[in-house]
Design a protein around this motif. Structure first.
Motif, PDB file in Angstrom:
ATOM      1  N   ALA A 146       2.965  -8.903  -4.104  1.00  0.00           N
ATOM      2  CA  ALA A 146       1.841  -8.101  -3.721  1.00  0.00           C
ATOM      3  C   ALA A 146       1.063  -8.949  -2.576  1.00  0.00           C
ATOM      4  N   LYS A 147       0.889 -10.167  -3.002  1.00  0.00           N
ATOM      5  CA  LYS A 147      -0.026 -11.259  -2.196  1.00  0.00           C
ATOM      6  C   LYS A 147       1.076 -11.422  -0.951  1.00  0.00           C
ATOM      7  N   LYS A 148       2.169 -11.582  -0.920  1.00  0.00           N
ATOM      8  CA  LYS A 148       2.941 -11.641   0.374  1.00  0.00           C
ATOM      9  C   LYS A 148       2.761 -10.327   1.114  1.00  0.00           C
ATOM     10  N   ASN A 149       2.871  -9.154   0.839  1.00  0.00           N
ATOM     11  CA  ASN A 149       2.834  -8.192   1.490  1.00  0.00           C
ATOM     12  C   ASN A 149       1.262  -8.167   2.064  1.00  0.00           C
ATOM     13  N   ASN A 150       0.284  -8.033   1.353  1.00  0.00           N
ATOM     14  CA  ASN A 150      -1.204  -8.045   1.906  1.00  0.00           C
ATOM     15  C   ASN A 150      -1.204  -9.301   2.962  1.00  0.00           C
ATOM     16  N   SER A 151      -0.345 -10.409   2.795  1.00  0.00           N
ATOM     17  CA  SER A 151      -0.636 -11.590   3.806  1.00  0.00           C
ATOM     18  C   SER A 151       0.058 -11.251   5.088  1.00  0.00           C
ATOM     19  N   PHE A 152       1.045 -10.766   5.066  1.00  0.00           N
ATOM     20  CA  PHE A 152       2.136 -10.434   6.063  1.00  0.00           C
ATOM     21  C   PHE A 152       1.414  -9.343   6.882  1.00  0.00           C
ATOM     22  N   ILE A 153       0.851  -8.384   6.250  1.00  0.00           N
ATOM     23  CA  ILE A 153       0.118  -7.295   7.114  1.00  0.00           C
ATOM     24  C   ILE A 153      -1.241  -7.733   7.657  1.00  0.00           C
ATOM     25  N   THR A 154      -1.903  -8.518   6.978  1.00  0.00           N
ATOM     26  CA  THR A 154      -3.221  -9.077   7.502  1.00  0.00           C
ATOM     27  C   THR A 154      -2.955  -9.864   8.748  1.00  0.00           C
ATOM     28  N   THR A 207       5.283   0.991   6.271  1.00  0.00           N
ATOM     29  CA  THR A 207       6.571   0.978   6.151  1.00  0.00           C
ATOM     30  C   THR A 207       7.256  -0.486   5.576  1.00  0.00           C
ATOM     31  N   ILE A 208       6.533  -1.510   6.045  1.00  0.00           N
ATOM     32  CA  ILE A 208       6.712  -2.807   5.539  1.00  0.00           C
ATOM     33  C   ILE A 208       6.379  -3.161   4.114  1.00  0.00           C
ATOM     34  N   GLY A 209       5.488  -2.434   3.996  1.00  0.00           N
ATOM     35  CA  GLY A 209       4.757  -2.330   2.379  1.00  0.00           C
ATOM     36  C   GLY A 209       6.005  -2.083   1.333  1.00  0.00           C
ATOM     37  N   LEU A 210       6.500  -0.970   1.673  1.00  0.00           N
ATOM     38  CA  LEU A 210       7.802  -0.329   0.955  1.00  0.00           C
ATOM     39  C   LEU A 210       9.128  -1.008   0.829  1.00  0.00           C
ATOM     40  N   VAL A 211       9.225  -1.831   2.041  1.00  0.00           N
ATOM     41  CA  VAL A 211      10.505  -2.816   2.095  1.00  0.00           C
ATOM     42  C   VAL A 211      10.211  -3.947   1.061  1.00  0.00           C
ATOM     43  N   ILE A 212       8.735  -4.585   1.288  1.00  0.00           N
ATOM     44  CA  ILE A 212       8.390  -5.858   0.544  1.00  0.00           C
ATOM     45  C   ILE A 212       8.483  -5.521  -0.827  1.00  0.00           C
ATOM     46  N   TYR A 213       8.364  -4.359  -1.314  1.00  0.00           N
ATOM     47  CA  TYR A 213       8.316  -3.750  -2.629  1.00  0.00           C
ATOM     48  C   TYR A 213       9.427  -3.819  -3.319  1.00  0.00           C
ATOM     49  N   ALA A 214      10.520  -3.409  -2.298  1.00  0.00           N
ATOM     50  CA  ALA A 214      11.781  -3.360  -2.752  1.00  0.00           C
ATOM     51  C   ALA A 214      12.421  -4.957  -3.126  1.00  0.00           C
ATOM     52  N   TRP A 267      13.678  -9.741   8.605  1.00  0.00           N
ATOM     53  CA  TRP A 267      13.723 -10.815   7.508  1.00  0.00           C
ATOM     54  C   TRP A 267      13.819  -9.983   5.909  1.00  0.00           C
ATOM     55  N   CYS A 268      12.564  -9.044   5.956  1.00  0.00           N
ATOM     56  CA  CYS A 268      12.640  -8.270   4.858  1.00  0.00           C
ATOM     57  C   CYS A 268      13.838  -7.747   4.278  1.00  0.00           C
ATOM     58  N   ALA A 269      14.434  -7.151   5.357  1.00  0.00           N
ATOM     59  CA  ALA A 269      15.814  -6.367   5.210  1.00  0.00           C
ATOM     60  C   ALA A 269      16.927  -7.349   4.636  1.00  0.00           C
ATOM     61  N   ILE A 274      16.494  -8.381   1.097  1.00  0.00           N
ATOM     62  CA  ILE A 274      17.133  -7.129   0.064  1.00  0.00           C
ATOM     63  C   ILE A 274      18.425  -7.443  -0.160  1.00  0.00           C
ATOM     64  N   ILE A 275      19.227  -7.566   0.669  1.00  0.00           N
ATOM     65  CA  ILE A 275      20.645  -8.068   0.925  1.00  0.00           C
ATOM     66  C   ILE A 275      20.908  -9.241  -0.046  1.00  0.00           C
ATOM     67  N   VAL A 276      19.977 -10.103   0.087  1.00  0.00           N
ATOM     68  CA  VAL A 276      20.231 -11.552  -0.638  1.00  0.00           C
ATOM     69  C   VAL A 276      19.751 -11.095  -2.114  1.00  0.00           C
ATOM     70  N   GLU A 277      18.832 -10.746  -2.327  1.00  0.00           N
ATOM     71  CA  GLU A 277      18.197 -10.490  -3.805  1.00  0.00           C
ATOM     72  C   GLU A 277      19.277  -9.571  -4.610  1.00  0.00           C
ATOM     73  N   SER A 278      19.440  -8.352  -3.984  1.00  0.00           N
ATOM     74  CA  SER A 278      20.432  -7.573  -4.558  1.00  0.00           C
ATOM     75  C   SER A 278      21.712  -7.795  -4.985  1.00  0.00           C
ATOM     76  N   SER A 279      22.246  -8.967  -4.007  1.00  0.00           N
ATOM     77  CA  SER A 279      23.539  -9.396  -4.115  1.00  0.00           C
ATOM     78  C   SER A 279      23.547 -10.640  -5.259  1.00  0.00           C
ATOM     79  N   ARG A 280      22.352 -11.177  -5.512  1.00  0.00           N
ATOM     80  CA  ARG A 280      22.222 -12.304  -6.532  1.00  0.00           C
ATOM     81  C   ARG A 280      22.394 -11.685  -8.029  1.00  0.00           C
TER      82      ARG A 280
END
Length: 412
Positions: free
Chosen positions: A131-139, A217-224, A333-335, A338-344
């Motif tokens: 959540a902090k990453k999302n807010n930081s990226f967007i800011t 849109t970025i917020g939805l991706v970072i949530y995933a 990078w966010c996309a 998702i590949i890295v985390e889901s494959s782990r």
């Protein structure tokens, strides 16, 4: 009226929620007041239609520039660089107003309530981290784009006039630059201050549409990404999670393991459905984004290369290009994450001492491990997937566009 009566309480979308509401892009406002909610939605439609109308002036001006006797390369590049990204942001904003997009946003809101209400400090910590990453990226992204807007505002006041020679008329025309390359129903050179003030008051609205549609849109991706990281945490520490469930439910170890596994499986299925929904809503838009990104970046760089070298030209071009590269890098990078985390997930299950679990849990974990071998991906329609490799290919295509157009222009 208190803030909680207007917006839902949510940490992940904290910056995005308040910002998007300015232009009517946030879908959940005034939950307890239907009248205010109806007024807000009408305001949202008005801003959306107005932005499309303002964008149409860019398109008309682009057509005029292409049909003009003298091809004004600098102005064409200025027009294309804004028109492309602005059109895409309006298409994305329309997609974000759809029912499926609202369901995805609502899922983020409900998931946060569930996670923060749990007693799992590890899961809560991961959620808060993203959540902090999302807010930081967007800011950071918003600050960069606001700086772009400031440069666009200052640019006409500092840029020297451009002289264009028309051979058929044997005439040299002097043009003063404006903030944006847009058409006016009057002679903007004769009424320069009126044209400038109009763009000064209306231009930032269209610029902020780009920022805010991207932010949501970025917020939805970072949530995933965060949810897949939580799944990795739960599976890697499956024994601890099962013990926590056992203490809460006062049940046997086998029942606790089955309950913990069921919760993880449900969460994994929800994320698979979430990614599918995102691809269905945004897949074709990402195709347009992918196709226009290289040409748009090339247009920005060519503005600097084809104009007289001045401080304001360099600063405007450099800052705008930096913002657009930053935007692409955040997306891809966010996309890639998702590949890295889901494959782990399959690796996390393997490292969880699955072989020490009850027989029925052991078999279920093995099946889930096989199912998780295929990573989740954000798709560029049917063209491919979003990843850092794709981002590098966009940068290469940008270089190719710059080289080709610059050489052709020099030959002329």
């Amino acid at each position: 009226m208190l803030l909680r009566d207007i917006f839902p309480k949510n940490e992940h979308f904290r910056v995005t929620m308040y910002s998007c509401s300015i232009l009517g892009l946030w879908p959940f406002v005034f939950p307890k007041n239907p009248l205010y909610q109806k007024m807000y939605f009408r305001y949202s439609k008005f801003i959306y239609i107005f932005t499309w109308l303002f964008l149409s002036t860019y398109v008309v001006q682009l057509i005029k520039l292409l049909l003009d006797e003298v091809i004004f390369v600098e102005e064409i590049m200025r027009n294309v660089s804004i028109t492309a990204i602005q059109s895409l942001s309006l298409i994305r904003a329309y997609a974000l107003k759809s029912k499926r997009s609202k369901n995805m946003i609502n899922e983020v809101l409900s998931t946060e309530k569930r996670i923060l209400g749990s007693q799992n400090s590890g899961v809560i910590g991961i959620y808060n981290e993203f959540a902090k990453k999302n807010n930081s990226f967007i800011t950071i992204y918003m600050a960069s784009m606001v700086l772009d807007t400031c440069f666009f505002v200052i640019y006409p006041l500092c840029a020297p006039p451009i002289e264009i020679f028309y051979p058929t008329r044997n005439e040299t025309v002097t043009k003063r630059m404006l903030m944006l390359s847009a058409w006016f129903p009057f002679d903007e050179q004769k009424h320069y201050m009126a044209a400038y003030l109009f763009q000064f008051s209306c231009g930032p609205i269209t610029e902020f549409y780009i920022i805010l549609s991207d932010a949501l849109t970025i917020g939805l991706v970072i949530y995933a990404i965060g949810q897949f990281r939580i799944l990795n945490e739960l599976f890697a520490n499956f024994d601890k999670y099962a013990i926590q469930v056992q203490n809460q439910l006062k049940c046997s170890k086998e029942e606790a393991c089955l309950t913990a596994l069921r919760e993880c499986t449900i969460m994994h299925k929800k994320m698979l459905s979430f990614i599918d929904d995102f691809n269905d809503v945004m897949g074709n838009i990402m195709v347009l984004d992918f196709l226009q990104s290289s040409f748009q970046l090339a247009s920005i760089v060519l503005q600097v290369l084809t104009t007289k070298v001045t401080l304001i030209n360099f600063l405007l071009g450099f800052q705008f290009a930096l913002s657009m590269v930053m935007r692409l890098l955040i997306y891809y990078w966010c996309a890639n994450e998702i590949i890295v985390e889901s494959s782990r997930i399959s690796v996390s299950i393997y490292n969880s001492c699955w072989y020490e679990q009850p027989e029925v849990v052991k078999k279920s974990l093995l099946l889930l491990m096989q199912r998780c071998n295929k990573p989740c991906t954000l798709e560029i329609g049917s063209f491919g997937i979003m990843s850092l490799e794709t981002f590098i290919s966009i940068m290469r295509a940008t270089y190719s566009f710059i080289t080709l157009i610059y050489n052709v222009n020099n030959e002329k």
